[in-house]
Scaffold this motif. Sequence first.
Motif, PDB file in Angstrom:
ATOM      1  N   CYS A 358       0.846  -1.205   0.000  1.00 12.59           N
ATOM      2  CA  CYS A 358       0.000   0.000   0.000  1.00 12.59           C
ATOM      3  C   CYS A 358       0.880   1.253   0.000  1.00 12.59           C
ATOM      4  O   CYS A 358       0.638   2.205  -0.753  1.00 12.59           O
ATOM      5  N   SER A 359       1.903   1.252   0.843  1.00  7.31           N
ATOM      6  CA  SER A 359       2.796   2.416   0.922  1.00  7.31           C
ATOM      7  C   SER A 359       3.576   2.601  -0.363  1.00  7.31           C
ATOM      8  O   SER A 359       3.816   3.731  -0.791  1.00  7.31           O
ATOM      9  N   LYS A 360       3.960   1.472  -0.983  1.00 11.51           N
ATOM     10  CA  LYS A 360       4.710   1.582  -2.241  1.00 11.51           C
ATOM     11  C   LYS A 360       3.838   2.237  -3.316  1.00 11.51           C
ATOM     12  O   LYS A 360       4.278   3.131  -4.037  1.00 11.51           O
ATOM     13  N   ALA A 361       2.573   1.784  -3.402  1.00 11.34           N
ATOM     14  CA  ALA A 361       1.649   2.360  -4.390  1.00 11.34           C
ATOM     15  C   ALA A 361       1.462   3.858  -4.141  1.00 11.34           C
ATOM     16  O   ALA A 361       1.484   4.667  -5.069  1.00 11.34           O
ATOM     17  N   CYS A 362       1.321   4.213  -2.886  1.00  7.95           N
ATOM     18  CA  CYS A 362       1.109   5.634  -2.540  1.00  7.95           C
ATOM     19  C   CYS A 362       2.361   6.451  -2.838  1.00  7.95           C
ATOM     20  O   CYS A 362       2.268   7.548  -3.418  1.00  7.95           O
ATOM     21  N   ASP A 363       3.512   5.939  -2.412  1.00  8.74           N
ATOM     22  CA  ASP A 363       4.767   6.678  -2.648  1.00  8.74           C
ATOM     23  C   ASP A 363       4.987   6.920  -4.139  1.00  8.74           C
ATOM     24  O   ASP A 363       5.353   8.016  -4.558  1.00  8.74           O
ATOM     25  N   ASP A 364       4.723   5.848  -4.944  1.00 14.04           N
ATOM     26  CA  ASP A 364       4.899   5.978  -6.400  1.00 14.04           C
ATOM     27  C   ASP A 364       3.965   7.036  -6.977  1.00 14.04           C
ATOM     28  O   ASP A 364       4.379   7.874  -7.778  1.00 14.04           O
ATOM     29  N   LEU A 365       2.715   6.949  -6.574  1.00 14.08           N
ATOM     30  CA  LEU A 365       1.727   7.905  -7.098  1.00 14.08           C
ATOM     31  C   LEU A 365       2.093   9.335  -6.688  1.00 14.08           C
ATOM     32  O   LEU A 365       1.994  10.276  -7.489  1.00 14.08           O
ATOM     33  N   TYR A 366       2.544   9.463  -5.461  1.00 12.91           N
ATOM     34  CA  TYR A 366       2.965  10.778  -4.945  1.00 12.91           C
ATOM     35  C   TYR A 366       4.064  11.366  -5.833  1.00 12.91           C
ATOM     36  O   TYR A 366       3.985  12.520  -6.259  1.00 12.91           O
ATOM     37  N   GLU A 367       5.048  10.540  -6.160  1.00 14.00           N
ATOM     38  CA  GLU A 367       6.151  11.015  -7.014  1.00 14.00           C
ATOM     39  C   GLU A 367       5.651  11.367  -8.414  1.00 14.00           C
ATOM     40  O   GLU A 367       6.025  12.395  -8.970  1.00 14.00           O
ATOM     41  N   LYS A 368       4.784  10.500  -8.977  1.00 17.79           N
ATOM     42  CA  LYS A 368       4.282  10.740 -10.343  1.00 17.79           C
ATOM     43  C   LYS A 368       3.479  12.033 -10.420  1.00 17.79           C
ATOM     44  O   LYS A 368       3.616  12.803 -11.374  1.00 17.79           O
ATOM     45  N   LEU A 369       2.646  12.255  -9.418  1.00 18.68           N
ATOM     46  CA  LEU A 369       1.827  13.477  -9.421  1.00 18.68           C
ATOM     47  C   LEU A 369       2.718  14.712  -9.293  1.00 18.68           C
ATOM     48  O   LEU A 369       2.484  15.735  -9.937  1.00 18.68           O
ATOM     49  N   LYS A 370       3.750  14.592  -8.479  1.00 20.05           N
ATOM     50  CA  LYS A 370       4.685  15.726  -8.333  1.00 20.05           C
ATOM     51  C   LYS A 370       5.408  15.999  -9.658  1.00 20.05           C
ATOM     52  O   LYS A 370       5.597  17.155 -10.026  1.00 20.05           O
ATOM     53  N   GLU A 371       5.773  14.908 -10.352  1.00 18.86           N
ATOM     54  CA  GLU A 371       6.426  15.082 -11.669  1.00 18.86           C
ATOM     55  C   GLU A 371       5.536  15.845 -12.639  1.00 18.86           C
ATOM     56  O   GLU A 371       6.024  16.542 -13.519  1.00 18.86           O
ATOM     57  N   GLN A 372       4.213  15.679 -12.469  1.00 21.65           N
ATOM     58  CA  GLN A 372       3.264  16.388 -13.332  1.00 21.65           C
ATOM     59  C   GLN A 372       3.075  17.843 -12.894  1.00 21.65           C
ATOM     60  O   GLN A 372       2.222  18.551 -13.419  1.00 21.65           O
ATOM     61  N   GLY A 373       3.829  18.241 -11.878  1.00 19.92           N
ATOM     62  CA  GLY A 373       3.723  19.627 -11.404  1.00 19.92           C
ATOM     63  C   GLY A 373       2.592  19.829 -10.412  1.00 19.92           C
ATOM     64  O   GLY A 373       2.217  20.964 -10.120  1.00 19.92           O
ATOM     65  N   LYS A 374       2.031  18.720  -9.910  1.00 21.42           N
ATOM     66  CA  LYS A 374       0.933  18.852  -8.960  1.00 21.42           C
ATOM     67  C   LYS A 374       1.466  19.043  -7.540  1.00 21.42           C
ATOM     68  O   LYS A 374       2.477  18.440  -7.157  1.00 21.42           O
ATOM     69  N   ASP A 375       0.774  19.877  -6.797  1.00 20.48           N
ATOM     70  CA  ASP A 375       1.134  20.101  -5.405  1.00 20.48           C
ATOM     71  C   ASP A 375       0.262  19.151  -4.579  1.00 20.48           C
ATOM     72  O   ASP A 375      -0.966  19.301  -4.530  1.00 20.48           O
TER      73      ASP A 375
END
Length: 437
Positions: A358-375
Motif C-alpha cells: 500500500c505504501s509503495k503504491a502511494c509513494d509511487d503515485l505521490y512522485e508521479k503526481l509531483k512530476e506532473q507539477g501537482k502540489d
Amino acid sequence: MRMSHYFLPTLKENPKEAEIVSHRLMLRAGMIKQTSAGIYAWLPLGHKVLKKIEQIVREEQDKAGAQELLMPTLQSADLWRESGRYDDYGEEMLRIKDRGDRDLLYGPTNEEMITDIFRSSVRSYKDLPKNLYHIQWKFRDEIRPRFGVMRGREFLMKDAYSFDLTADDARHAYQRMFLAYLRTFRRMGLRAIPMRADTGPIGGKLSHEFIILAETGESEVYAHKDWMEKDTTAGGLSYDDKEKIGEFFEEMTSLYAATDEMHDASACPEGDLIKARGIEVGHIFYFGTKYSEAMNATVQNKEGEIVPVEMGSYGIGVSRLVGGIIEANHDDNGIVWPESVSPFDIGLINLKPRDEACSKACDDLYEKLKEQGKDVLYDDRDTQAGGKFADMDLIGLPWQVVIGPRSAEKGMAELKNRKTGEKQELSLESVVERMAA
Ligand code: P5A
C-alpha cells in the motif's frame, strides 16, 4: 508535502470564540493562530492560501497596467499632518513614537505616502497616467475586531493609486480598476457585486464597494435580482479599448446595487430588489484632487499651467478574502476550496502506511503526481482512517485520492471530488492522467 512532516495543527472541536463558520474552519484547519486581539499568525496551510490569493490579485493588477512597488508599514505623522488626516483619523490609527520622540504611525492606508512619492519625481503631464500599487500589511485599531481575519486589526491589503491629468482620464482609470476587480474576484470563484458606496475617511464622491453575499456579512446591502446571474467577466474586452470599458462600466452600474448608506428604493422596483447581507472584499474611490491639492502634488499641463493631479485609490482585502472565500465555499464537513486558491491541488490518503504494498503504491503515485507539477498533500501518517478522512474533508482540497491495501493490490485508487462527493475507482495511471488534464 508529507503530512507526517507538515505543521498542520487541526482541531476536532469547534473553538468557542469563533462566531462564524469561516473563523471556525480556519482555526480547525490549522490555518491561523490568534496572537493578540485581531492579530493573527498565518500557519503553513493558511499562508499558502493567502499567497495564492495575493498572486491572483497581483496578476490582474499587472494586466490592467498597474505597477507594483512596496511601501513601508511605518509612516511619518508629518505626511498625515499635511493632508489633515492625522487628527481626523481618530482612534483607529496606531500612533507610535521613536527614540527621537518623533511621531510615527502604522499605516492604515497609503494615500499620503504615495502622493509624496509621486510629487517628489513627477513634474509633467507627459509622465501620466500612472497607477502604482502594493500589497502590504495595514493596521486599524478597530473597536471590535471579530470574525477572525474578516475584521482584523492587522490585515493584508492590496492598495493601488491612480494619477491622471484630467477628471476624464481619472474616471477611465477608475473604470479599468472596476473591470480588473470583477475579473479578480471571478478567478477566485466569487460573485462580487459592485455597489454604490459611501466614501468615509478616504473621501471623494464616486465609490464602489465589491460585495459578496453571505448570511454572516457585516453590512446590509441591496441589489437587483438580475445580479445573481449576470456575467461580470467581460471576456474579450481589452484594457486598451477605452470606449468599450466605459460602456461596460455604464452597463454594470445601471443595474441597481447599493450599500445601506447609499440605498434608495425608489431606484429599483420593489419586486426586483434583493435585500441581503454582504462581505466587502474590495473598495474603490475617485477623490480627484483631495490629496494632491493639500500636499501640492502638481504637474505642468499642455498649456504650461501647474495643476494638481487627479487621483483615485483602490483597495482589496487580501486577508479578508481568505475568510470570504470560505464563507462562500464550505459544507458540514469543512472547507471546499475553489481550485484557483486551494493550498494543495490533491490530497493523497494512504489508509495503511504499515502495509508495504500500500505504501509503495502511494509513494509511487505521490512522485508521479509531483512530476506532473501537482502540489500534493500526502497523508502518510500511521493513524486511524476515520481521522484521515475527516481531516482531508476539513481542509477542503478539491481532489482526494485514497489507497488502501485492497485497492493497492489491484493497482487501483479511489478518486473523490470534494465538492460533489462523487467517487470513482481508477487505475493508478488513470489517476495521474486525470489529474494532469
Ligand atoms: C482604498 C485603497 C481604503 O483604505 N485606501 C487605499 C482605500 N479602502 S478601505 O475600504 O478602507 O479598505 C480596503 C479594503 O480592505 C479591507 N479591509 C479589511 N480587511 C480586514 N480587516 C479589516 N479591519 C479591514 N478593513 C478594511 C476590505 O476588504 C476593504 O474593502
